[in-house]
Design a protein around this motif. Structure first.
Motif, mmCIF file in Angstrom:
data_model
loop_
_atom_site.group_PDB
_atom_site.id
_atom_site.type_symbol
_atom_site.label_atom_id
_atom_site.label_comp_id
_atom_site.label_asym_id
_atom_site.label_seq_id
_atom_site.Cartn_x
_atom_site.Cartn_y
_atom_site.Cartn_z
ATOM 1 N N ILE A 1 15.270 5.192 32.857
ATOM 2 C CA ILE A 1 15.100 6.517 33.437
ATOM 3 C C ILE A 1 13.926 6.464 34.415
ATOM 4 O O ILE A 1 12.856 5.953 34.078
ATOM 5 C CB ILE A 1 14.832 7.608 32.378
ATOM 6 N N CYS B 1 18.893 8.791 35.638
ATOM 7 C CA CYS B 1 19.216 8.105 34.383
ATOM 8 C C CYS B 1 20.218 6.998 34.666
ATOM 9 O O CYS B 1 21.271 7.241 35.263
ATOM 10 C CB CYS B 1 19.784 9.100 33.377
ATOM 11 N N SER C 1 22.920 10.763 36.844
ATOM 12 C CA SER C 1 23.211 9.650 35.935
ATOM 13 C C SER C 1 24.151 8.683 36.639
ATOM 14 O O SER C 1 25.074 9.103 37.348
ATOM 15 C CB SER C 1 23.866 10.193 34.654
ATOM 16 N N THR D 1 19.262 9.232 28.256
ATOM 17 C CA THR D 1 20.261 8.399 28.910
ATOM 18 C C THR D 1 20.899 7.521 27.845
ATOM 19 O O THR D 1 20.205 6.969 26.977
ATOM 20 C CB THR D 1 19.662 7.536 30.037
ATOM 21 N N THR E 1 11.729 9.177 36.570
ATOM 22 C CA THR E 1 11.535 10.625 36.535
ATOM 23 C C THR E 1 10.266 11.048 37.258
ATOM 24 O O THR E 1 9.251 10.346 37.233
ATOM 25 C CB THR E 1 11.500 11.126 35.072
ATOM 26 N N GLN F 1 22.447 3.425 33.515
ATOM 27 C CA GLN F 1 23.049 2.629 32.451
ATOM 28 C C GLN F 1 23.538 1.291 33.017
ATOM 29 O O GLN F 1 23.811 1.161 34.193
ATOM 30 C CB GLN F 1 24.244 3.353 31.805
ATOM 31 N N THR G 1 19.358 0.273 29.705
ATOM 32 C CA THR G 1 19.256 1.602 30.293
ATOM 33 C C THR G 1 17.867 1.789 30.891
ATOM 34 O O THR G 1 16.936 1.036 30.591
ATOM 35 C CB THR G 1 19.500 2.698 29.239
ATOM 36 N N GLY H 1 25.357 9.870 30.619
ATOM 37 C CA GLY H 1 25.610 8.445 30.694
ATOM 38 C C GLY H 1 27.072 8.100 30.649
ATOM 39 O O GLY H 1 27.965 8.961 30.674
#
Length: 260
Positions: free
Chosen positions: A68, A33, A5, A104, A70, A35, A66, A144
């Motif tokens: 993500i 993740c 994160s 997140t 993956t 932010q 935000t 986060g």
């Protein structure tokens, strides 16, 4: 399973400083993740072959946001909490997998003059209710910038900052309430007395070099995942933002066989 994160303080700014995808591949993380992207997805070129991307942009351009990235495609993706008042700033993405939820989150800042403290606490209560509901279905992993130093050990000068944004008793109590609802601060579960463990530093006064900082970036898991935590790390040496990345490693057994 490894998760990372990072509050990047502007994704395009980060891209100018490093090859983000090459770094991600080097980490071996299953999910990244992010932010404070500070953009709308159509404003960025970010190719990640072999990975899936999910972005939640704020209505206001250049603010919050935000994402993500993956390796594993989720069963379902949810943006926000389903509460219009709280879903305008792109602060939350939830990925549902067979055995867990991955979230997140970028918690609102109370602002230096605390003018947004009331909203910050409303948001926190709604978020706790949201993840508690998910936890009743399957375990939750969320991470986060939570914009709070939970304990005095989590910042360099607790006495000087008592009552300041990010260290008001109300914000700290909000996080305590969240944890009391069946969740674990992964880092403190392993390192309860570790000092000097910070994830954010001011750009002023050589704060990062002097390690004058705050730990406000977290990986939190459902209580029942506590025994699956292999390690929780703060990647202080990774430069590119006023925050550094944080990392969670769970046992592979959990990732493959959880729920059986």
């Amino acid at each position: 399973m490894k998760f990372i994160s990072w509050n990047v303080n502007g994704f395009r700014a980060l891209q100018r400083k490093m090859d983000v995808f090459a770094w991600l591949q080097e980490t071996g993380a299953d999910a990244f993740c992010i932010q404070e992207t500070k953009l709308h997805q159509d404003q960025v070129q970010f190719d990640t072959p072999g990975y899936f991307q999910y972005w939640n942009d704020a209505v206001r351009k250049g603010y919050s946001g935000t994402a993500i990235v993956t390796k594993n495609e989720p069963l379902n993706v949810t943006y926000g909490m389903g509460i219009e008042e709280h879903d305008q700033e792109g602060r939350l993405i939830t990925l549902e997998y067979e055995n867990y939820f991955l979230i997140t989150v970028y918690t609102p800042n109370a602002k230096r003059d605390l003018t947004r403290l009331g909203y910050r606490l409303e948001w926190g209560a709604a978020f706790t209710k949201y993840i508690k509901g998910l936890d009743q279905i399957k375990p939750v992993i969320f991470c986060g910038d939570l914009n709070v130093a939970h304990q005095e050990i989590d910042l360099t000068y607790p006495k000087n900052n008592n009552g300041n944004s990010g260290f008001t008793q109300q914000e700290r109590d909000d996080f305590t309430t969240l944890l009391d609802n069946g969740f674990v601060d992964s880092y403190r579960s392993l390192y309860p007395e570790q000092t000097g463990a910070y994830s954010w530093w001011s750009f002023q006064f050589n704060a990062r070099q002097r390690n004058i900082g705050w730990r406000i970036d977290y990986f939190v898991t459902s209580e029942r995942l506590k025994r699956k935590i292999v390690d929780a790390r703060i990647l202080r040496d990774v430069i590119g933002s006023d925050h550094c990345p944080v990392e969670l490693e769970l046992s592979e057994y959990y990732g493959r066989h959880a729920g059986r």
